[in-house]
Enzyme design. Structure first.
Site, PDB file in Angstrom:
ATOM      1  CG  ASN A   7      -0.156  36.894  33.272  1.00 14.72           C
ATOM      2  OD1 ASN A   7       0.576  37.043  32.699  1.00 14.72           O
ATOM      3  ND2 ASN A   7      -0.386  36.075  34.345  1.00 14.72           N
ATOM      4  CG  HIS A 182       6.233  31.807  41.931  1.00 13.91           C
ATOM      5  ND1 HIS A 182       6.637  30.391  42.382  1.00 13.91           N
ATOM      6  CD2 HIS A 182       5.157  31.630  40.899  1.00 13.91           C
ATOM      7  CE1 HIS A 182       6.021  29.594  41.289  1.00 13.91           C
ATOM      8  NE2 HIS A 182       5.393  30.069  40.777  1.00 13.91           N
ATOM      9  NE  ARG A 244       8.141  25.016  35.261  1.00 21.56           N
ATOM     10  CZ  ARG A 244       7.284  25.914  35.769  1.00 21.56           C
ATOM     11  NH1 ARG A 244       7.233  26.100  37.155  1.00 21.56           N
ATOM     12  NH2 ARG A 244       6.708  26.791  35.006  1.00 21.56           N
ATOM     13  CD  GLU A 387       1.499  35.362  41.764  1.00 23.93           C
ATOM     14  OE1 GLU A 387       0.668  34.723  41.754  1.00 23.93           O
ATOM     15  OE2 GLU A 387       2.672  35.153  40.952  1.00 23.93           O
TER      16      GLU A 387
END
Ligand code: ADP
Length: 402
Positions: A7, A182, A244, A387
């Protein structure tokens, strides 16, 4: 087969090395401050990857970071494999696949070009993801690589769910629409949820996955396919998150920019980085800190928790309406898996849909478990996300036959 999952961010690179014989992580780590004066590699290995080996050095670029990661992986003291050739394939997390990718793909020139074409949609992440890919190509020539997109799972949304009510030309000329993020988590968790629900004789046709972490998003999944999701063109849309804001009236942007004499970019930065739990509580973006402050009587922290849960509950209601019914609500990611009070707060008031929370079962943390009462019309489960494993599994599937 061993699979390396990468990643890559603009100045950092996370990795996990999986042994796909038993899906275990045999090493993982983080290279930080790439391209800066002093960098650092933290490499974890050994039983449960508990042992740590730290190197302070300069990483000129992502290639030199990957080079050092590979050296750590084969190091005679801290390594976990004898030779880099044991790594059968590399899986890369890529943020934005636009509408070009509905699934993961083997990286070739066309795939790289398509990732480049999506840079306007993911200006911070896609270039970094490409740097990670090119770095691996440079130091692991011949090892197959796979790109796994955060957006791909959501590509099954119908136009009525992904279009914004702005003039069509913006969609046609600039691809302005909802993409959702996501996706790797929503796919992994909804897939596992469907398996588990069916194994328990429960219906799994219409489910809502609540991925609640630092960043949060919900998806509505019918027969295993995403039909709607809460994040949009960017990850800013949707529910209240750590930093956020989630949904606001777009006119707020101009209003605050004018009042404060700041640019639209700065205003959006504020909505992305200084809002949400952090902005309302004034305490922290971390749910644990906000919980503590609220329990100590901090009214703003309490309000942040209430807004967080209320917003998620409204999405659940709207997705139940969008799907014309609801079989299961699934909680995942850092908050969803661990915060019993947060989950209870979200589900409170959904009794009219047939949601019945089992207080005792809801105490679960970080483990797969049903948290609703037996016989609840709409069941609720905690299903941990993974993930990286999902990326490794896709990578294996796409490369095993090569
Ligand atoms: P990211 O989006 O960065 O991957 P995570 O999925 O790791 O985020 O979630 C991080 C969030 O999970 C943080 O807000 C953290 O406070 C929260 N979290 C982790 N453990 C708990 C816990 N036991 N109770 C409440 N919140 C928790």
């Amino acid at each position: 087969m061993k699979i390396l999952v990468i990643n890559a961010g603009s100045s950092s690179l996370k990795y996990q090395l999986f042994d796909m014989d038993d899906n275990s992580v045999i090493a993982k780590g983080l290279a930080e401050r790439i391209g800066m004066e002093s960098g650092k590699l933290t490499h974890k290995y050994g039983e449960n990857t508990k042992q740590e080996y730290v190197v302070e050095t300069q990483f000129k670029d992502h290639t030199s970071a990957i080079q050092l990661v590979l050296e750590a992986l084969v190091d005679k003291d801290h390594g976990v494999i004898a030779d880099v050739s044991e790594i059968g394939a590399v899986g890369h997390r890529v943020l934005h696949g636009g509408d070009k990718f509905t699934a993961s793909c083997i990286i070739d020139d066309a795939c790289k070009q398509a990732i480049k074409d999506c840079i306007p949609l993911g200006p911070l992440h896609n270039p970094a993801n490409l740097m990670g890919i090119e770095a691996c190509e440079a130091v692991m020539a011949g090892t197959p690589q796979v790109a796994v997109f955060d957006t791909a799972f959501h590509q099954t949304m119908p136009p009525k769910a992904f279009m914004y009510g702005v003039p069509m030309k913006y969609y046609k000329e600039h691809a302005v629409r909802r993409y959702g993020f996501h996706g790797t988590s929503h796919r992994f968790v909804s897939g596992r949820a469907i398996e588990v629900l069916k194994a328990h004789g429960q219906k799994a046709d219409k489910i809502i996955v609540c991925h609640l972490g630092n960043g949060s998003s919900l998806s509505a999944v019918v027969d295993g396919k995403c039909v709607d999701t809460s994040m949009g063109l960017t990850p800013l849309e949707g529910v209240l998150m750590g930093t956020r804001s989630g949904n606001v009236d777009p006119a707020v942007v101009e209003f605050i920019a004018n009042k404060e004499g700041i640019s639209v970019t700065d205003t959006l930065n504020m909505l992305n980085k200084k809002s949400g739990l952090l902005g309302i509580s004034g305490v922290s973006s971390d749910m644990r800190d906000v919980n503590t402050a609220a329990n100590e009587g901090n009214a703003d922290a309490r309000l942040a928790l209430d807004m967080w849960a209320y917003g998620i509950r409204k999405y659940i209601g709207s997705y139940a309406a969008a799907m014309g019914g609801l079989d299961a609500i699934i909680f995942t990611a850092g908050i969803g898996e661990n915060d019993a009070a947060g989950r209870a707060n979200v589900l409170k008031g959904l009794e009219f849909l047939g949601v019945e929370v089992d207080e005792e079962a809801n105490k679960v943390r970080g483990k797969e478990a049903m948290i609703s009462k037996p016989g609840s019309k709409v069941v609720s489960w905690v299903i941990p996300t993974n993930e990286e494993l999902a990326i490794a599994m896709d990578t294996l599937e796409l490369t095993a036959s090569k």
